[in-house]
Design a protein around this motif. Structure first.
Motif, PDB file in Angstrom:
ATOM      1  N   LYS A 353       0.803  -1.217   0.000  1.00 15.66           N
ATOM      2  CA  LYS A 353       0.000   0.000   0.000  1.00 15.66           C
ATOM      3  C   LYS A 353       0.840   1.273   0.000  1.00 15.66           C
ATOM      4  N   GLY A 354       2.164   1.115  -0.149  1.00 12.42           N
ATOM      5  CA  GLY A 354       3.019   2.284  -0.248  1.00 12.42           C
ATOM      6  C   GLY A 354       3.367   2.918   1.074  1.00 12.42           C
ATOM      7  N   GLN A 355       3.143   2.211   2.168  1.00 15.38           N
ATOM      8  CA  GLN A 355       3.462   2.751   3.480  1.00 15.38           C
ATOM      9  C   GLN A 355       4.898   2.421   3.868  1.00 15.38           C
ATOM     10  N   SER A 356       5.485   3.266   4.681  1.00 18.21           N
ATOM     11  CA  SER A 356       6.847   3.032   5.147  1.00 18.21           C
ATOM     12  C   SER A 356       6.818   2.091   6.341  1.00 18.21           C
ATOM     13  N   ILE A 357       7.676   1.105   6.308  1.00 16.59           N
ATOM     14  CA  ILE A 357       7.797   0.177   7.439  1.00 16.59           C
ATOM     15  C   ILE A 357       9.282   0.013   7.765  1.00 16.59           C
ATOM     16  N   THR A 358       9.544  -0.443   8.958  1.00 15.53           N
ATOM     17  CA  THR A 358      10.912  -0.732   9.362  1.00 15.53           C
ATOM     18  C   THR A 358      11.135  -2.238   9.243  1.00 15.53           C
ATOM     19  N   PRO A 359      11.920  -2.676   8.283  1.00 12.77           N
ATOM     20  CA  PRO A 359      12.105  -4.120   8.092  1.00 12.77           C
ATOM     21  C   PRO A 359      12.935  -4.717   9.215  1.00 12.77           C
ATOM     22  N   PRO A 360      12.848  -6.009   9.409  1.00 12.85           N
ATOM     23  CA  PRO A 360      13.703  -6.670  10.402  1.00 12.85           C
ATOM     24  C   PRO A 360      15.171  -6.435  10.076  1.00 12.85           C
ATOM     25  N   ASP A 361      15.990  -6.358  11.110  1.00 12.54           N
ATOM     26  CA  ASP A 361      17.416  -6.086  10.931  1.00 12.54           C
ATOM     27  C   ASP A 361      18.216  -7.163  11.664  1.00 12.54           C
ATOM     28  N   ALA A 362      18.888  -7.996  10.903  1.00 13.13           N
ATOM     29  CA  ALA A 362      19.667  -9.074  11.504  1.00 13.13           C
ATOM     30  C   ALA A 362      20.773  -8.549  12.405  1.00 13.13           C
ATOM     31  N   ASN A 363      21.181  -7.294  12.211  1.00 13.31           N
ATOM     32  CA  ASN A 363      22.226  -6.710  13.054  1.00 13.31           C
ATOM     33  C   ASN A 363      21.742  -6.474  14.486  1.00 13.31           C
ATOM     34  N   GLN A 364      20.425  -6.501  14.688  1.00 17.28           N
ATOM     35  CA  GLN A 364      19.879  -6.307  16.029  1.00 17.28           C
ATOM     36  C   GLN A 364      19.841  -7.608  16.836  1.00 17.28           C
ATOM     37  N   LEU A 365      20.160  -8.721  16.190  1.00 18.66           N
ATOM     38  CA  LEU A 365      20.111  -9.999  16.881  1.00 18.66           C
ATOM     39  C   LEU A 365      21.327 -10.195  17.788  1.00 18.66           C
ATOM     40  N   ALA A 366      21.120 -10.972  18.838  1.00 12.64           N
ATOM     41  CA  ALA A 366      22.239 -11.339  19.706  1.00 12.64           C
ATOM     42  C   ALA A 366      23.175 -12.279  18.962  1.00 12.64           C
ATOM     43  N   LYS A 367      24.467 -12.141  19.206  1.00  9.50           N
ATOM     44  CA  LYS A 367      25.470 -12.945  18.503  1.00  9.50           C
ATOM     45  C   LYS A 367      25.937 -14.087  19.403  1.00  9.50           C
ATOM     46  N   PRO A 368      25.838 -15.319  18.917  1.00  8.19           N
ATOM     47  CA  PRO A 368      26.241 -16.463  19.747  1.00  8.19           C
ATOM     48  C   PRO A 368      27.656 -16.363  20.296  1.00  8.19           C
ATOM     49  N   GLN A 369      28.575 -15.803  19.506  1.00  9.77           N
ATOM     50  CA  GLN A 369      29.962 -15.737  19.972  1.00  9.77           C
ATOM     51  C   GLN A 369      30.117 -14.854  21.207  1.00  9.77           C
ATOM     52  N   ASP A 370      29.194 -13.917  21.389  1.00  4.62           N
ATOM     53  CA  ASP A 370      29.266 -13.047  22.568  1.00  4.62           C
ATOM     54  C   ASP A 370      28.785 -13.747  23.839  1.00  4.62           C
ATOM     55  N   PHE A 371      28.112 -14.898  23.674  1.00  5.94           N
ATOM     56  CA  PHE A 371      27.565 -15.612  24.826  1.00  5.94           C
ATOM     57  C   PHE A 371      27.998 -17.083  24.812  1.00  5.94           C
ATOM     58  N   ALA A 372      29.175 -17.327  24.241  1.00  7.50           N
ATOM     59  CA  ALA A 372      29.648 -18.705  24.100  1.00  7.50           C
ATOM     60  C   ALA A 372      29.759 -19.405  25.457  1.00  7.50           C
ATOM     61  N   LYS A 373      30.209 -18.688  26.486  1.00  8.35           N
ATOM     62  CA  LYS A 373      30.376 -19.291  27.807  1.00  8.35           C
ATOM     63  C   LYS A 373      29.041 -19.542  28.500  1.00  8.35           C
ATOM     64  N   GLN A 374      28.018 -18.854  28.054  1.00  6.41           N
ATOM     65  CA  GLN A 374      26.710 -18.984  28.708  1.00  6.41           C
ATOM     66  C   GLN A 374      25.821 -20.041  28.043  1.00  6.41           C
ATOM     67  N   LEU A 375      26.230 -20.561  26.904  1.00  2.00           N
ATOM     68  CA  LEU A 375      25.408 -21.562  26.227  1.00  2.00           C
ATOM     69  C   LEU A 375      25.222 -22.785  27.120  1.00  2.00           C
ATOM     70  N   GLY A 376      24.005 -23.321  27.112  1.00  4.68           N
ATOM     71  CA  GLY A 376      23.722 -24.500  27.913  1.00  4.68           C
ATOM     72  C   GLY A 376      22.356 -24.411  28.568  1.00  4.68           C
ATOM     73  N   SER A 377      22.083 -25.342  29.481  1.00  8.64           N
ATOM     74  CA  SER A 377      20.769 -25.436  30.131  1.00  8.64           C
ATOM     75  C   SER A 377      20.843 -24.916  31.562  1.00  8.64           C
ATOM     76  N   TYR A 378      19.705 -24.330  31.991  1.00 13.41           N
ATOM     77  CA  TYR A 378      19.601 -23.734  33.319  1.00 13.41           C
ATOM     78  C   TYR A 378      18.339 -24.250  34.005  1.00 13.41           C
ATOM     79  N   LYS A 379      18.485 -24.603  35.291  1.00 14.12           N
ATOM     80  CA  LYS A 379      17.364 -25.095  36.079  1.00 14.12           C
ATOM     81  C   LYS A 379      16.723 -23.949  36.852  1.00 14.12           C
ATOM     82  N   PHE A 380      15.376 -23.871  36.748  1.00 13.03           N
ATOM     83  CA  PHE A 380      14.602 -22.846  37.440  1.00 13.03           C
ATOM     84  C   PHE A 380      13.567 -23.500  38.347  1.00 13.03           C
ATOM     85  N   ASP A 381      12.964 -22.685  39.188  1.00  9.13           N
ATOM     86  CA  ASP A 381      11.804 -23.121  39.956  1.00  9.13           C
ATOM     87  C   ASP A 381      10.647 -23.294  38.974  1.00  9.13           C
TER      88      ASP A 381
END
Length: 453
Positions: A353-381
């Motif tokens: 319809k010719g409207q302006s939208i903000t497309p998804p931006d992959a640069n906004q995603l979290a990067k796995p390499q920044d959380f490599a030490k945190q990868l894994g499973s966590y137990k909660f209540d």
């Protein structure tokens, strides 16, 4: 596995189609839509096919990603996907064929036609109530994913035991149980099984050559394998929600066939214009500006009326909208269960319809390499997880896939230094302290301890 942020996701989805009134501008080119869909592919991993028609003229059709990841087979416009609850519109059309032939009366009770029903509601629930999701029957029947029950068996063993949630016709309440009853009704009146009736009376006359009905576990040619993320990683998923008779979600199709289907309905070749109009008449309100026809939703996008149908399965999603006045059409089928398909549809529509939208931006995603030490499973209540984020169980898993970071099945975005959260809301944030995961949601904090490898 059920999304652990279902309440947030549902809330976000419900707001997607509440656009204010706007003046329609000249539609952008197919290039703009291609860039938008490409952004969904890059950011969310969308796989499937998109078809866009403007004024009944083809504007855009393109397939993305793999139909089969094991053998690297690409999706194409003729790749078949489950259309899940879009199947309900085919059931409604089949019912109206019988109405027009004098074999059914929309306003007679369902007990008139199904002598094996014993429930009290058999004399108060009508075919009209079932078609408009206003019967009062619960949303689900209790049928399980592995079940291979016929429609009659589902009615007798499951639906017939249910009690109504409200008086028939008094309000809207989406009900898959009601579609089971409608499917059994088709079989009772015609003497044919549901799939044979729909194929002979709807699919073949409309020449929908890439549309069909699943029969148990039988192989379907050119069928995309459904995939989804789970707490244990990438999974292939069941193509429909169970293996038995399925009048509410048992069909597969393609976007091109769905467009041909809509055109065939509008041609009035199988149904008269008067009977066809019942499909799209706003019989009962389901939202502030939304109403329900017969298995179709009627929505307002600004000043434009749209006919809407959508479906979602374990690893598949599908949607289509038709603008009867402008003759625009959009359909998406996907074999990636994590596709945010309603956001995608809304963005394509606004772009058209010719409207302006903000497309998804992959640069906004979290990067796995920044959380490599945190990868894994966590137990909660488990009680805290159930109370605050609607999740069953006690384990939350942070995992990487295709250079993206997921918390269980939810894609994570970067929300600041060492903070991640959901892509569609700021109400859910995750931080780490040593071997602890801290989930913050609506002012509450949940702490989980990392499980040692």
């Amino acid at each position: 596995m059920k999304s652990f942020v279902t309440p947030l996701l549902t809330s976000a989805a419900l707001t997607l189609f509440c656009f204010p009134s706007f003046a329609l501008a000249q539609a952008n080119s197919a290039t703009d839509i291609d860039a938008l869909v490409g952004a969904y592919h890059q950011t969310y991993g969308f796989t499937g096919t998109v078809k866009v028609v403007q004024g009944d003229q083809p504007l855009y059709e393109k397939s993305y990603g793999l139909a089969n990841r094991s053998f690297a087979i690409e999706n194409t416009p003729t790749t078949r996907n489950s259309i899940n609850s879009i199947s309900k519109t085919f059931t409604a059309f089949g019912i109206l064929l019988l109405v027009e032939n004098g074999k059914l009366d929309l306003h007679k009770s369902i007990g008139t036609y199904l002598p094996y029903l014993t429930a009290d509601w058999k004399e108060t629930v009508t075919i009209h109530h079932l078609l408009t999701h206003s019967s009062g029957l619960p949303r689900e029947s209790g049928v399980q994913a592995h079940d291979e029950l016929t429609l009659k068996q589902q009615v007798m063993r499951l639906v017939d035991q249910q009690t109504l949630l409200f008086n028939p016709g008094s309000q809207y309440g989406y009900s898959n149980s009601g579609l089971i009853v409608l499917g059994a009704l088709l079989e009772q009146v015609t003497g044919k099984d549901y799939g044979a009736y729909i194929t002979e009376q709807v699919l073949q006359p409309m020449q929908l050559n890439n549309t069909g009905y699943y029969r148990g576990r039988n192989v379907v040619d050119r069928q995309a394998t459904p995939y989804r993320m789970s707490s244990t990683g990438l999974e292939f998923a069941q193509r429909s929600k169970h293996y038995g008779g399925n009048a509410g979600g048992g069909l597969y199709s393609t976007p091109s066939d769905l467009y041909q289907y809509v055109r065939a309905i509008e041609s009035n070749q199988l149904l008269s214009a008067e009977t066809t109009a019942l499909l799209f008449t706003p019989h009962i309100h389901s939202g502030e500006t939304d109403a329900e026809g017969y298995a179709w939703s009627i929505k307002k996008f600004g000043d434009e009326t749209l006919h809407f149908a959508a479906g979602s399965g374990y690893g598949t999603k599908s949607v289509m909208i038709r603008a009867p006045e402008s003759k625009d059409f959009i359909s998406i089928t996907s074999n990636w269960g994590n596709t945010p398909i309603l956001n995608m549809l809304a963005d394509i529509y606004l772009t058209l319809k010719g409207q302006s939208i903000t497309p998804p931006d992959a640069n906004q995603l979290a990067k796995p390499q920044d959380f490599a030490k945190q990868l894994g499973s966590y137990k909660f209540d488990p009680e805290q997880l159930k109370m605050h984020i609607g999740m069953d169980g006690d384990t939350v898993t942070l995992q990487a896939f295709e250079n993206k970071l997921f918390l269980n099945d939810e894609l994570m975005a970067a929300k600041g230094a060492d903070v991640i959260g959901l892509t569609y809301t700021d109400e859910f944030r995750v931080q780490f302290q040593g071997k602890q995961m801290l989930i913050q949601i609506n002012g509450n904090e949940l702490r989980g301890q990392k499980v040692d490898d």
